[in-house]
Design a protein around this motif. Structure first.
Motif, PDB file in Angstrom:
ATOM      1  N   ASP A  61       0.807  -1.143  -0.026  1.00  7.55           N
ATOM      2  CA  ASP A  61       0.232   0.100   0.157  1.00  7.55           C
ATOM      3  C   ASP A  61       0.876   1.233   0.076  1.00  7.55           C
ATOM      4  N   SER A  62       1.102   1.790  -1.195  1.00  8.78           N
ATOM      5  CA  SER A  62       2.246   2.762  -1.200  1.00  8.78           C
ATOM      6  C   SER A  62       1.797   4.072  -0.886  1.00  8.78           C
ATOM      7  N   ALA A  63       0.407   4.535  -0.988  1.00  3.10           N
ATOM      8  CA  ALA A  63      -0.398   5.524  -0.491  1.00  3.10           C
ATOM      9  C   ALA A  63      -0.106   5.607   1.222  1.00  3.10           C
ATOM     10  N   PHE A  64      -0.472   4.535   1.644  1.00  2.00           N
ATOM     11  CA  PHE A  64      -0.299   4.179   3.143  1.00  2.00           C
ATOM     12  C   PHE A  64       1.154   4.616   3.447  1.00  2.00           C
ATOM     13  N   ALA A  65       2.106   4.104   2.956  1.00  2.00           N
ATOM     14  CA  ALA A  65       3.519   4.243   3.306  1.00  2.00           C
ATOM     15  C   ALA A  65       3.943   5.646   3.079  1.00  2.00           C
ATOM     16  N   SER A  66       3.488   6.313   2.164  1.00  2.00           N
ATOM     17  CA  SER A  66       3.744   7.743   1.811  1.00  2.00           C
ATOM     18  C   SER A  66       3.122   8.498   2.814  1.00  2.00           C
ATOM     19  N   ARG A  67       1.990   8.206   3.357  1.00  2.00           N
ATOM     20  CA  ARG A  67       1.160   9.057   4.505  1.00  2.00           C
ATOM     21  C   ARG A  67       2.143   8.952   5.793  1.00  2.00           C
ATOM     22  N   LEU A  68       2.272   7.643   5.944  1.00  2.00           N
ATOM     23  CA  LEU A  68       3.367   7.375   7.313  1.00  2.00           C
ATOM     24  C   LEU A  68       4.486   8.299   7.429  1.00  2.00           C
ATOM     25  N   LEU A  69       5.546   8.182   6.092  1.00  2.00           N
ATOM     26  CA  LEU A  69       6.456   9.124   6.027  1.00  2.00           C
ATOM     27  C   LEU A  69       6.183  10.615   6.069  1.00  2.00           C
ATOM     28  N   ALA A  70       5.101  10.976   5.608  1.00  2.00           N
ATOM     29  CA  ALA A  70       4.805  12.316   5.628  1.00  2.00           C
ATOM     30  C   ALA A  70       4.498  13.035   6.998  1.00  2.00           C
ATOM     31  N   ILE A  71       3.711  11.942   7.748  1.00  2.00           N
ATOM     32  CA  ILE A  71       3.437  12.332   9.081  1.00  2.00           C
ATOM     33  C   ILE A  71       4.730  12.209   9.926  1.00  2.00           C
ATOM     34  N   ASN A  73       7.858  12.689   9.005  1.00  2.00           N
ATOM     35  CA  ASN A  73       8.697  13.761   8.637  1.00  2.00           C
ATOM     36  C   ASN A  73       8.266  15.129   9.123  1.00  2.00           C
ATOM     37  N   GLY A  74       7.116  15.280   9.422  1.00  2.00           N
ATOM     38  CA  GLY A  74       6.384  16.567   9.713  1.00  2.00           C
ATOM     39  C   GLY A  74       5.951  17.379   8.717  1.00  2.00           C
ATOM     40  N   ASP A  75       5.910  16.634   7.580  1.00  2.00           N
ATOM     41  CA  ASP A  75       5.550  17.227   6.009  1.00  2.00           C
ATOM     42  C   ASP A  75       3.814  17.278   5.987  1.00  2.00           C
ATOM     43  N   GLU A  76       3.078  16.840   6.825  1.00  2.00           N
ATOM     44  CA  GLU A  76       1.702  16.538   6.776  1.00  2.00           C
ATOM     45  C   GLU A  76       1.151  17.995   7.259  1.00  2.00           C
ATOM     46  N   PRO A  77       0.067  18.675   6.578  1.00  2.00           N
ATOM     47  CA  PRO A  77      -0.437  19.956   6.990  1.00  2.00           C
ATOM     48  C   PRO A  77      -1.247  19.735   8.357  1.00  2.00           C
ATOM     49  N   THR A  78      -0.985  20.504   9.252  1.00  2.00           N
ATOM     50  CA  THR A  78      -1.701  20.425  10.732  1.00  2.00           C
ATOM     51  C   THR A  78      -3.023  21.257  10.493  1.00  2.00           C
ATOM     52  N   VAL A  79      -3.795  20.971  11.572  1.00  2.00           N
ATOM     53  CA  VAL A  79      -4.928  21.874  11.566  1.00  2.00           C
ATOM     54  C   VAL A  79      -4.829  22.903  12.949  1.00  2.00           C
ATOM     55  N   SER A  80      -5.570  22.411  14.042  1.00  2.00           N
ATOM     56  CA  SER A  80      -4.972  23.301  15.171  1.00  2.00           C
ATOM     57  C   SER A  80      -4.252  22.471  16.216  1.00  2.00           C
ATOM     58  N   HIS A  82      -1.150  21.452  16.397  1.00  2.00           N
ATOM     59  CA  HIS A  82      -0.223  20.527  15.650  1.00  2.00           C
ATOM     60  C   HIS A  82      -0.844  19.085  15.426  1.00  2.00           C
ATOM     61  N   MET A  83      -2.059  19.292  15.385  1.00  2.00           N
ATOM     62  CA  MET A  83      -2.937  17.961  14.973  1.00  2.00           C
ATOM     63  C   MET A  83      -3.145  18.133  13.521  1.00  2.00           C
ATOM     64  N   ILE A  84      -3.012  16.795  12.940  1.00  2.00           N
ATOM     65  CA  ILE A  84      -3.300  16.642  11.364  1.00  2.00           C
ATOM     66  C   ILE A  84      -4.652  15.982  11.391  1.00  2.00           C
ATOM     67  N   LYS A  85      -5.199  16.228  10.247  1.00  2.00           N
ATOM     68  CA  LYS A  85      -6.624  15.939   9.779  1.00  2.00           C
ATOM     69  C   LYS A  85      -6.488  14.638   9.032  1.00  2.00           C
ATOM     70  N   LEU A  86      -7.208  13.681   9.612  1.00  2.00           N
ATOM     71  CA  LEU A  86      -7.222  12.301   8.730  1.00  2.00           C
ATOM     72  C   LEU A  86      -8.227  12.384   7.773  1.00  2.00           C
ATOM     73  N   PRO A  87      -7.924  11.652   6.773  1.00  2.00           N
ATOM     74  CA  PRO A  87      -9.028  11.677   5.762  1.00  2.00           C
ATOM     75  C   PRO A  87     -10.284  11.096   5.926  1.00  2.00           C
ATOM     76  N   ASN A  88     -11.523  11.445   5.633  1.00  2.00           N
ATOM     77  CA  ASN A  88     -12.685  10.934   6.135  1.00  2.00           C
ATOM     78  C   ASN A  88     -12.774   9.673   5.905  1.00  2.00           C
ATOM     79  N   HIS A  89     -12.256   8.676   4.963  1.00  2.00           N
ATOM     80  CA  HIS A  89     -12.463   7.245   5.007  1.00  2.00           C
ATOM     81  C   HIS A  89     -11.809   6.673   6.148  1.00  2.00           C
ATOM     82  N   MET A  90     -10.918   7.187   6.904  1.00  2.00           N
ATOM     83  CA  MET A  90     -10.207   6.789   8.148  1.00  2.00           C
ATOM     84  C   MET A  90     -10.770   7.024   9.380  1.00  2.00           C
TER      85      MET A  90
END
Length: 159
Positions: A61-71, A73-80, A82-90
């Motif tokens: 699951d390359s999409a899952f792997a990329s998302r884990l690495l982004a989180i 590495n601190g590359d995932e956008p944060t909301v409030s 320093h929390m990340i927003k998970l996709p609705n399907h999760m």
């Protein structure tokens, strides 16, 4: 083990990605959580790090792997805060005990049809940081597996 070595000289294996297993610091800031982390511990200087070469969980699951690495590495956008927003399907909306039932059905679909199938069970997991929540979830899963409970009595002495 009469010595002053860390863990009295025993070899201890720690697993996981230290970027993803920060300690829970109630109402703590990001800095407070990092300062309470394992890498800030006095025993950290005694740790020998061995790196895994392949992420087995995300191999297919390359999409899952990329998302884990982004989180991580601190590359995932944060909301409030320093929390990340998970996709609705999760996300499963919280509606008291109903959301736990939905979660169990998502992770263990058709559970009653797979009772006794070892691979079915070991390929799935629900992880929670509190033992209290884990106990509640385990109880609900067991209720779904068992049709009728059986009570076994024991005695410590012969009457």
């Amino acid at each position: 083990m009469e010595n002053d070595l860390p863990f009295r000289g025993k070899i201890i294996v720690f697993g996981g990605d230290f970027r993803q297993v920060l300690p829970v610091v109630r109402n703590g800031t990001r800095v407070q959580m990092i300062n309470a982390s394992f890498i800030k511990s006095p025993i950290w200087r005694h740790v020998n790090i061995l790196h895994l070469r392949e992420n087995m969980r995300s191999r297919d699951d390359s999409a899952f792997a990329s998302r884990l690495l982004a989180i991580g590495n601190g590359d995932e956008p944060t909301v409030s805060d320093h929390m990340i927003k998970l996709p609705n399907h999760m996300v499963i909306p919280s509606t008291d005990g109903v959301s736990i039932e939905i979660l169990i059905d998502q992770v263990f679909p058709n559970l009653s049809q797979h009772v006794g199938e070892g691979n079915y069970m070991v390929e799935r997991a629900i992880i929670t940081p509190l033992n209290e929540d884990a106990d509640k979830i385990n109880d609900k899963v067991v209720e779904k597996i068992l049709e009728e409970g059986i009570t076994y009595h024991s005695i410590d002495c012969v009457p």
